[in-house]
Design an enzyme around this catalytic site. Structure first.
Site, PDB file in Angstrom:
ATOM      1  N   CYS A 168       5.421  -2.357   8.266  1.00  0.00           N
ATOM      2  CA  CYS A 168       5.828  -1.044   8.782  1.00  0.00           C
ATOM      3  C   CYS A 168       5.660  -0.963  10.296  1.00  0.00           C
ATOM      4  CB  CYS A 168       5.057   0.061   8.076  1.00  0.00           C
ATOM      5  SG  CYS A 168       5.476   0.190   6.328  1.00  0.00           S
ATOM      6  N   SER A 181      -4.952   5.126   5.561  1.00  0.00           N
ATOM      7  CA  SER A 181      -3.857   4.243   5.918  1.00  0.00           C
ATOM      8  C   SER A 181      -3.804   4.132   7.429  1.00  0.00           C
ATOM      9  CB  SER A 181      -2.540   4.832   5.398  1.00  0.00           C
ATOM     10  OG  SER A 181      -1.450   4.277   6.079  1.00  0.00           O
ATOM     11  N   ASP A 188       0.814  -1.217   0.000  1.00  0.00           N
ATOM     12  CA  ASP A 188       0.000   0.000   0.000  1.00  0.00           C
ATOM     13  C   ASP A 188       0.846   1.264   0.000  1.00  0.00           C
ATOM     14  OD1 ASP A 188      -2.039  -1.836   0.214  1.00  0.00           O
ATOM     15  OD2 ASP A 188      -3.184  -0.639   1.635  1.00  0.00           O
TER      16      ASP A 188
END
Length: 616
Positions: free
Chosen positions: A195, A517, A81
């Site tokens: 992440c 996000s 993403d």
């Protein structure tokens, strides 16, 4: 006693051809009575969260074979993403979830596999595989690739921790020098893994623990740490045990629908709220529940959000803590332990270890005088060396963070907020609801009112924000970015990041029928339902309309009369084929995306396919 699914292809004279093909894959005479267990990998060199998974499927496969099963590996796609963000690539992210779920179903059912180990990690891969697991309802265990180490760099003579979002924000901030931007870019994502903050990937991997479908540490143990290898090995052994429980002992409690029950989904959303998880998790939990015929809706999420406090705060809501710090504080089991002691969990639910949640907490919660083995497990820390290799370091924290008053994880009495990290808002702007990550909202703007500045696409919103069209006090409206209208429900990380870059992060709101996000923070309200393309009132907002947001009261409204809304709706409907479509938006939408949009529901339904259009 249930028969092995694989017997369809391995037993009987008529299956000689199928057995011949199985033999060509390496199977021998003694293998045809064993459970065939799929190792569902998601290795790709496109995604740092998956770049280290290439050999891990075979690691699991060897353990399956040693435990008495037959292992067969296949791969799914995986979209990054972050790399797909901010351009047309993001249109494909959410639709890839359905494609992953379908591809797992296709492979499992085409080859009659008996069970599966799902090796997932990043944003749409874990939910896609979870959807498939609930749809298929065969024994399954999840093991993720693990989180990335937090980035660290020196700016203005000070060492700071950072992540992907910091690189995005600083790149758009004209006050940050090129040298500092380059330093952040090179340091933000130092290792393989998902992440490093509580973004969507890590949120979902944490939720697999609460759902009972993964082992302790799945969501928090670093991808680089040597301890993570044991999670993969034990997954191989445990899936054979689960398969034997079901196929040899007729034990239906080994199946995912018996483990991930309605009570388990309530536990998962309680965890999500307590840890300030990504708003995307709401979308995915709703979709996963539907695949398993679990009665779990936005109303349940709203109800839980009013009861559960925020017990953990992690990046992007703070730069003090990242996933490595959550693990040091006892990981997800520690948060579940605090929720349990607050009376906010169903502790009789079971998990893939064969334990009740109460038993799991008793064994693994570092706040309950655990064994030395458990203490050592949660002491696993970062190595501080850039790498793309799994299990490449064995560094440990000198001590655990068991400070439940001011540490990373806190008790209910010492919560960051008694009002949890997620909230469902509703009103005439979002009749079927919308979601805000309250963990990332500054207290000064929990109540906000301002004029609308309307954009028909994310691209226009980015240009407008960077071009100075948005001022302090404005409410940015980004519409026609929902599952149907985008299509694909793009994430709005760039608009929220650029609001911060322009110094507007605490003085503006952003509302969208798209999504955010896990790296977004600020007054960012997404998943507006119905979306504009489905006739939602967000499609009727005009520039200058006063928008009222009240998070404590859970309301969101356009401050115009019902009569005015009705007049605007009639005018929209009069446009015929042009109704509920963006004005002057230039965007290429492929056939694949148009096919997705044709069946997509709004976010309050999880953006899953509309089954009524398929005759159900």
């Amino acid at each position: 006693m249930p028969k092995l699914r694989s017997a369809t292809t391995t037993q009987g004279r008529n299956m000689a051809g199928a057995r011949a093909l199985w033999r060509a894959t390496g199977m021998k005479d003694g293998d045809f009575d064993k459970p065939i267990i799929a190792v569902v990998n998601s290795f790709t060199q496109f995604v740092p969260g998956h770049v280290h998974l290439k050999d891990l499927g075979q690691l699991v496969a060897r353990e399956i074979e040693a435990a008495g099963g037959v292992a067969k590996e296949f791969n799914t796609i995986a979209v990054d993403d972050g790399i797909a963000m901010g351009h047309g690539g993001m249109l494909y992210s959410l639709p890839s979830r359905e494609l992953i779920a379908d591809s797992v179903e296709y492979m499992i059912n085409a080859h009659c596999a008996d069970a599966m180990v799902c090796i997932s990690n990043c944003d749409k891969i874990t939910p896609g595989m979870l959807m498939a697991a609930m749809r298929l309802n065969i024994p399954v265990i999840f093991v993720s690739g693990g989180p990335m180490e937090a980035g660290k760099t020196k700016l203005s003579d000070q060492i700071i921790k950072l992540d992907l979002v910091d690189a995005m924000i600083m790149a758009a901030d004209p006050t940050v020098s090129d040298e500092d931007t380059a330093a952040v870019e090179r340091s933000a994502c130092p290792t393989c893994g998902s992440c490093s903050g509580m973004f969507t990937a890590n949120s979902m991997n944490c939720l697999t623990e609460a759902l009972g479908l993964s082992q302790p540490g799945n969501g928090s143990l670093l991808a680089t740490h040597a301890d993570r290898e044991q999670l993969f090995k034990s997954a191989g052994h445990r899936i054979v045990e689960l398969a034997k429980r079901y196929y040899e002992q007729d034990d239906v409690t080994a199946l995912p629908r018996s483990i991930a029950t309605r009570d388990a989904f309530e536990n998962a959303i309680a965890l999500d709220i307590a840890m300030g998880g990504s708003t995307n998790t709401v979308l995915h939990l709703l979709a996963i529940a539907q695949e398993g015929d679990v009665d779990f809706t936005m109303a349940d999420i709203d109800r839980m959000s009013r009861r559960v406090p925020q017990l953990c705060k992690v990046a992007p809501s703070t730069q003090k803590y990242h996933m490595e710090d959550v693990h040091r504080a006892g990981g997800i089991v520690a948060i579940l332990g605090e929720l349990s002691r607050a009376g906010l969990l169903h502790t009789d639910v079971r998990n893939v270890l064969g334990l009740s949640l109460a038993e799991l907490i008793e064994k693994y919660d570092v706040a309950l005088n655990p064994s030395e083995e458990v203490k050592k497990f949660y002491s696993a820390g970062p190595g501080g060396i850039p790498t793309t290799k799994a299990f490449s370091q064995d560094c440990r924290w000198p001590s655990l963070d068991v400070d439940r008053k001011e540490g990373c994880i806190r008790t209910k009495e010492n919560a960051y907020s008694q009002d949890g990290g997620l909230a469902v808002l509703a009103g005439n702007l979002a009749i079927d609801g919308c979601i805000v990550k309250t963990a990332g909202v500054d207290e000064s703007i929990l109540k906000f009112e301002g004029p609308a500045v309307v954009f028909e696409s994310q691209d226009d919103a980015v240009a407008g924000i960077l071009g100075g069209k948005v001022k302090a006090g404005d409410v940015v409206i980004v519409r026609y970015e929902g599952p149907k209208g985008g299509p694909g429900m793009q994430e709005m990380l760039y608009p929220t990041s650029y609001l911060k870059s322009m110094g507007l992060g605490k003085v503006c709101a952003l509302i969208t029928d798209g999504r955010f996000s896990g790296g977004s923070s600020g007054l960012s309200i997404g998943h507006v339902s119905p979306e504009a393309a489905a006739g939602g009132n967000i499609g009727l907002i005009a520039d200058g309309d006063l928008i009222s947001i009240n998070i404590p009261s859970r309301t969101i409204d356009i401050k115009i009369s019902d009569a005015e809304l009705a007049t605007r709706r009639a005018a929209m409907e009069a446009k015929g084929k042009a109704a509920w479509k963006p004005v002057n938006r230039e965007r290429f939408v492929s056939f694949a995306l148009r096919a997705y949009a044709n069946l997509a529901t709004s976010a309050d339904k999880g953006a899953v396919r509309d089954r009524s259009k398929l005759g159900e």
